[in-house]
Scaffold this motif. Structure first.
Motif, PDB file in Angstrom:
ATOM      1  N   ARG A  69      -7.398  10.576  -6.335  1.00  0.00           N
ATOM      2  CA  ARG A  69      -7.080  11.842  -5.426  1.00  0.00           C
ATOM      3  C   ARG A  69      -7.044  13.118  -6.078  1.00  0.00           C
ATOM      4  O   ARG A  69      -7.608  14.170  -5.857  1.00  0.00           O
TER       5      ARG A  69
ATOM      6  N   ILE B 179       0.920  -1.255   0.088  1.00  0.00           N
ATOM      7  CA  ILE B 179       0.025   0.075  -0.085  1.00  0.00           C
ATOM      8  C   ILE B 179       0.773   1.206   0.118  1.00  0.00           C
ATOM      9  O   ILE B 179       1.646   1.222   0.873  1.00  0.00           O
TER      10      ILE B 179
ATOM     11  N   GLN C 212      -0.625  12.594  -4.334  1.00  0.00           N
ATOM     12  CA  GLN C 212      -0.813  12.986  -2.925  1.00  0.00           C
ATOM     13  C   GLN C 212      -0.650  14.428  -2.908  1.00  0.00           C
ATOM     14  O   GLN C 212      -0.018  15.127  -3.507  1.00  0.00           O
TER      15      GLN C 212
ATOM     16  N   TRP D  44      -9.716   2.219  -8.472  1.00  0.00           N
ATOM     17  CA  TRP D  44     -10.514   1.956  -7.233  1.00  0.00           C
ATOM     18  C   TRP D  44     -11.964   2.033  -7.642  1.00  0.00           C
ATOM     19  O   TRP D  44     -12.531   1.258  -7.287  1.00  0.00           O
TER      20      TRP D  44
ATOM     21  N   THR E 287      -2.236   2.103  -4.525  1.00  0.00           N
ATOM     22  CA  THR E 287      -1.800   3.489  -4.682  1.00  0.00           C
ATOM     23  C   THR E 287      -2.758   4.470  -5.060  1.00  0.00           C
ATOM     24  O   THR E 287      -4.058   4.296  -4.891  1.00  0.00           O
ATOM     25  N   ALA E 288      -2.233   5.744  -5.441  1.00  0.00           N
ATOM     26  CA  ALA E 288      -3.283   6.544  -5.883  1.00  0.00           C
ATOM     27  C   ALA E 288      -2.536   7.650  -6.935  1.00  0.00           C
ATOM     28  O   ALA E 288      -1.400   7.208  -7.113  1.00  0.00           O
TER      29      ALA E 288
ATOM     30  N   TYR F 120      -6.729   4.709  -6.466  1.00  0.00           N
ATOM     31  CA  TYR F 120      -7.360   5.673  -6.102  1.00  0.00           C
ATOM     32  C   TYR F 120      -7.025   7.017  -6.826  1.00  0.00           C
ATOM     33  O   TYR F 120      -6.083   7.675  -6.786  1.00  0.00           O
TER      34      TYR F 120
ATOM     35  N   GLU G  73      -8.875   6.399   2.489  1.00  0.00           N
ATOM     36  CA  GLU G  73      -8.671   5.349   1.540  1.00  0.00           C
ATOM     37  C   GLU G  73      -7.618   4.498   2.097  1.00  0.00           C
ATOM     38  O   GLU G  73      -7.391   3.361   1.873  1.00  0.00           O
ATOM     39  N   ALA G  74      -6.571   5.127   2.509  1.00  0.00           N
ATOM     40  CA  ALA G  74      -5.392   4.278   3.177  1.00  0.00           C
ATOM     41  C   ALA G  74      -5.898   3.535   4.256  1.00  0.00           C
ATOM     42  O   ALA G  74      -5.315   2.273   4.328  1.00  0.00           O
TER      43      ALA G  74
ATOM     44  N   MET H 239       0.222   4.903  -0.254  1.00  0.00           N
ATOM     45  CA  MET H 239      -1.054   5.884  -0.528  1.00  0.00           C
ATOM     46  C   MET H 239      -0.953   7.142   0.405  1.00  0.00           C
ATOM     47  O   MET H 239       0.128   7.370   1.238  1.00  0.00           O
TER      48      MET H 239
END
Length: 657
Positions: free
Chosen positions: A227, A142, A194, A242, A190-191, A225, A149-150, A144
């Protein structure tokens, strides 16, 4: 071996306020000692009783502790449970609409997720992961942003029995690659990006780079994800959004019932050299440590609004964001950003706005906030606070006093917590309704924890003298092994030099005549100056006690005459000292340390910078400081360094004229 010398003298004591004692979960020293005596009388029964009282079991255990394969201890092994069930399902009948997470984004926008909301989101992702063939025993990395979501990702892995390994979003693609390969991960969550401090960091790009480095054939899925705006490169055979993954998924998911010894997660310690160590934690024992420390040390009450500022990429964010608060049914704050954006009042404004009652942060953050505005907290309403906590490194007495008097308004106990990635939960920390506080001391062990200080042969040292901090008895939240490397686990934490019996923490410490523990620094941060072994933390505390100094870090460099010379890296509260002013200030600080501690601790060099070299999580990179002190070129990886320009400032020594 000469004993490690304790040179810090601290005489201030703050007994618990009677009104705090009246409401405390451990109310008074008598209650604390009764728990300790119960554990001493029958160690196994003590932990077994707590495990049955505080954890929900699908199949209760019949054996508490198995020590037959020392030091690979097993707790509650034949019991079956699910950690996610203990964090979410258990609250659905009693408090489904209670806020579980109040999330504040970098830009100040707020999202609230109730226990029912969180349960549904975890179940949908868990079902989505299963639809990709991910299940019990698989490893999932993970990577993130700090977000709801994390936490959902971690809980979803726990629900289906996949072992997660969270990598801090500030780590480089190379660091991420090492961890993916070592874990043999089948998936990465992941995203696209961030958001921190008004800046955007591209996480999916780092994942792509890490996978592109090779040796990552185990990775079949990358869950992303969204973001930000979603402008990322895409591999349709591997990548999945996601929101697409969870769109058609059921919002219930039967948890996988697992042995208490099932690996809940591995967390890689960012060692300065060599292969990263994947510290592996169990399910049942780890959860018990998180729950009991929430109740004993944070004195958890149902009305609390709890805020641990740590990122989930670190063990603090595992135990006191993703698991501990949810397991006790708390409302907690999760924050995406940094304490200094858009200004240095961000933490204090958030405490005011969310009516935070328990606040847990790092000494590094505390010292930085002192530098940026020691009087800023007084401009905010912090009256909701009832308890303060410190984590990550020893807190120097002057920072402790500011935290206690200014932030806590001299009414909130400060729980200075000593523990490690490897211990999983607090080991030495004050039960706030029982233990009188001493600034700079983590005070006394938790009930059931048998901490001691020994010399290099493993013999106890007398109170008042320093040595190696050890834990003499197994405890449930202890790491079980290092992922794929049990021999390294044995050699690192149960070395034969100490007889192989005790858990070696890697910290030097001393215990005063009242039995209080004082952490002096890492064993490899012990200086040997003219035959005297000095803990670096005590010299740092003396420097920070000077009104000019905001932060200090001390290392040693080889010295032909004295063995090691003391080199101090200092951040002033005002602007950085340069030229003649630097020499003048350095002389003043040397004299100060001489008066505070003695000439043996007087720094040979003082170097000034606008800041200290830190990772994006705020950890001082002492290995770089040691390299600078020796005058060597920096060849180590600095990809996790937040402020590389600082290194040039810190190359210039101020030696006595």
């Amino acid at each position: 071996m000469a004993a490690i010398k304790s040179i810090l003298q601290e005489t201030r004591v703050f007994p618990p306020h009677p009104e705090f004692v009246r409401q405390a979960n451990i109310a008074g020293m008598e209650a604390y000692l009764a728990l300790c005596n119960e554990a001493e009388k029958d160690h196994e029964a003590f932990w077994g009783k707590l495990a049955l009282e505080h954890i929900l079991w699908q199949k209760p255990f019949t054996r508490i502790l198995d020590e037959s394969n020392h030091p690979f201890f097993k707790w509650f092994e034949n019991g079956e449970l699910n950690v996610s069930y203990n964090c979410l399902d258990r609250h659905l009948d009693t408090q489904p609409d209670k806020p579980a997470i109040i999330f504040e984004a970098d830009d100040g926008s707020i999202t609230v997720s109730t226990y029912r909301d969180l349960y549904r989101r975890v179940c949908q992702l868990a079902n989505g992961l299963k639809s990709r063939g991910i299940g019990k025993g698989d490893r999932v990395v993970i990577y993130m942003p700090m977000s709801i979501e994390a936490v959902v990702a971690m809980q979803a892995c726990a629900r289906i029995g996949a072992t997660h390994s969270v990598v801090f979003g500030g780590f480089s693609a190379k660091s991420l690659h090492e961890r993916i390969v070592d874990a043999g991960a089948v998936a990465v969550i992941t995203a696209d990006e961030q958001h921190r401090g008004g800046k955007r960091n591209h996480l999916k790009a780092a994942v792509d780079e890490a996978i592109g480095l090779g040796g990552t054939d185990s990775v079949k899925s990358v869950v992303v994800y969204q973001r930000g705006e979603g402008n990322v490169s895409w591999n349709p055979h591997q990548d999945v959004w996601w929101h697409d993954l969870v769109k058609e998924q059921n919002d219930t998911c039967e948890p996988e019932w697992l042995s208490a010894e099932h690996p809940l997660f591995t967390l890689y310690t960012s060692g300065s050299t060599g292969k990263p160590k994947g510290v592996q934690h169990s399910s049942g024992g780890y959860l018990l440590g998180a729950v009991m420390s929430m109740k004993w040390i944070f004195d958890y009450k149902p009305a609390d609004v709890f805020w641990c500022t740590a990122d989930v990429g670190w063990v603090t964010g595992h135990s006191y964001v993703a698991y501990g608060p949810l397991a006790v049914g708390a409302t907690q704050v999760v924050f995406e950003g940094v304490p200094t954006y858009p200004d240095a009042g961000r933490f204090w404004k958030m405490i005011q706005d969310h009516k935070v009652t328990v606040f847990y942060t790092a000494p590094t953050a505390i010292r930085s906030l002192i530098k940026l505005g020691a009087d800023l907290p007084s401009k905010y309403d912090l009256s909701s606070l009832r308890l303060l906590g410190s984590v990550g490194e020893p807190i120097n007495p002057e920072a402790w006093m500011w935290y206690y008097t200014v932030v806590g308004q001299s009414r909130c106990p400060v729980v200075d917590t000593w523990w490690q990635t490897e211990t999983g939960s607090h080991m030495i920390a004050p039960a706030p309704g029982a233990v009188p506080l001493k600034p700079g001391s983590c005070t006394l062990p938790l009930p059931g924890i048998k901490a001691a200080i020994v010399d290099e042969a493993g013999h106890d040292v007398e109170d008042g003298k320093g040595g190696f901090l050890v834990i003499k008895r197994p405890f449930p939240s202890q790491a079980r092994t290092l992922w794929g490397d049990p021999e390294r686990f044995r050699k690192t934490y149960f070395p034969q030099e100490l007889g192989g019996k005790y858990y070696l923490a890697g910290d030097s410490a001393n215990r005063d005549l009242d039995g209080y523990f004082w952490i002096m620094g890492r064993i490899d941060d012990v200086l040997n100056v003219a035959g005297h072994r000095l803990g670096t933390m005590e010299i740092e505390s003396a420097l920070v006690a000077n009104p000019l100094v905001a932060e200090a870090a001390v290392v040693g460099r080889p010295d032909e005459i004295r063995g090691e010379a003391v080199v101090a890296f200092v951040v002033l509260k005002g602007s950085r000292a340069e030229g003649a002013k630097a020499h003048e200030t350095a002389a003043e600080l040397r004299n100060w340390v001489t008066r505070e501690i003695g000439p043996i601790a007087r720094p040979d060099e003082i170097r000034f910078g606008d800041n200290l070299p830190k990772t994006r999580s705020g950890k001082i990179m002492r290995r770089l400081l040691r390299t600078l002190a020796r005058g060597e070129e920096i060849t180590q990886d600095v990809s996790t360094l937040e402020n590389p320009a600082i290194l040039d400032q810190l190359k210039q020594p101020c030696r006595p004229v």
